[in-house]
Design an enzyme around this catalytic site. Structure first.
Site, short mmCIF file in Angstrom:
data_model
loop_
_atom_site.label_atom_id
_atom_site.label_comp_id
_atom_site.label_asym_id
_atom_site.label_seq_id
_atom_site.Cartn_x
_atom_site.Cartn_y
_atom_site.Cartn_z
N ASP A 60 1.51 -4.58 -2.02
CA ASP A 60 1.51 -4.44 -3.29
C ASP A 60 2.90 -4.27 -3.84
OD1 ASP A 60 -1.14 -4.33 -3.38
OD2 ASP A 60 -1.53 -2.63 -4.23
N HIS A 206 2.81 -1.57 1.16
CA HIS A 206 3.79 -1.84 0.02
C HIS A 206 4.99 -2.44 0.42
CE1 HIS A 206 0.84 1.23 -1.17
NE2 HIS A 206 1.25 0.71 -2.83
#
Length: 248
Positions: A60, A206
């Site tokens: 992400d 991430h």
């Protein structure tokens, strides 16, 4: 003009608030799916449950030129492809990097235009920003995204509806590394993942620290080789959501 008694005025004000409260509840109600246990038991597709012999690897918050290239290089070295949930504002700011993600064999998905919290109902804005992100990804990368994950995993009725209108399937995750915190390390990320990840699961990491603790992406990057090795050691393949057996 007669003055209304205080209790009458208060009662009318309370009645007037009822529709607002109902609208707010309908808006934020789906956010209960943020609870991982509930999601895995009752909504396995939303949790990213796929093929039992496969783990979907997702990232992400990118693309970010300070960090994403390091992940692309690491994934190349591991022979693994992944799904990157990107932010529209970063996509238009870094078109070459966005294209590079696809050119190196990875899948792009939608994480929204910006990484904001949707506490107040805003269905018109949600629809416009999600459609804007889909167009940006499609125009810059040359392929239309299939998946959507809202920022913070907070799913609202408006964002769910907007995703459906854009032809996106909403996918959260079944395991994460808590790699966005200031005290995250490669070891802590690996330990957290190993306690939650099973075959058929979707892993959230991430590839950027733009919306989290500065430099925290190093922890996810450092954990990646051992996480992939552990999956393979358990007989699980690792790849993008497109190969996870979930359809679209």
């Amino acid at each position: 003009m007669p003055v209304q008694p205080v209790h009458v005025t208060a009662g009318r004000a309370a009645i007037a608030l009822v529709p607002l409260a109902a609208m707010t509840a309908a808006h934020i109600g789906p956010a209960v799916t943020w609870l991982p246990g509930l999601r895995r038991r009752l909504l396995p597709r939303l949790a990213g449950t796929g093929r039992a012999d496969h783990v979907a690897l997702t990232f992400d918050d990118g693309p970010d030129p300070a960090s994403t290239p390091h992940f692309l290089d690491a994934l190349d070295g591991l022979g693994v492809r992944a799904t990157f949930f990107v932010l529209g504002e970063s996509v238009v700011r870094h078109p070459p990097l966005t294209r590079e993600i696809v050119e190196r064999g990875h899948e792009l998905a939608v994480h929204g235009w910006a990484h904001d919290r949707p506490w107040l109902p805003s269905p018109v804005r949600d629809a416009a920003e999600l459609a804007r992100t889909v167009r940006a990804v499609t125009d810059i990368a040359g392929s239309r995204p299939r998946w959507y994950r809202p920022p913070y995993g907070i799913l609202t009725s408006g964002r769910w509806a907007a995703a459906r209108r854009c032809g996106l399937t909403t996918v959260l995750w079944s395991a994460w590394g808590r790699d966005w915190t200031a005290d995250a390390t490669a070891a802590s990320v690996r330990t957290t993942i190993e306690s939650e990840l099973r075959g058929g699961g979707t892993l959230l990491l991430h590839d950027s620290d733009r919306t989290s603790a500065a430099g925290c992406w190093h922890a996810a990057l450092g954990a990646l080789p051992e996480v992939v090795a552990a999956c393979r050691g358990a007989g699980l393949s690792v790849g993008p959501l497109a190969e996870h057996g979930m359809g679209a």
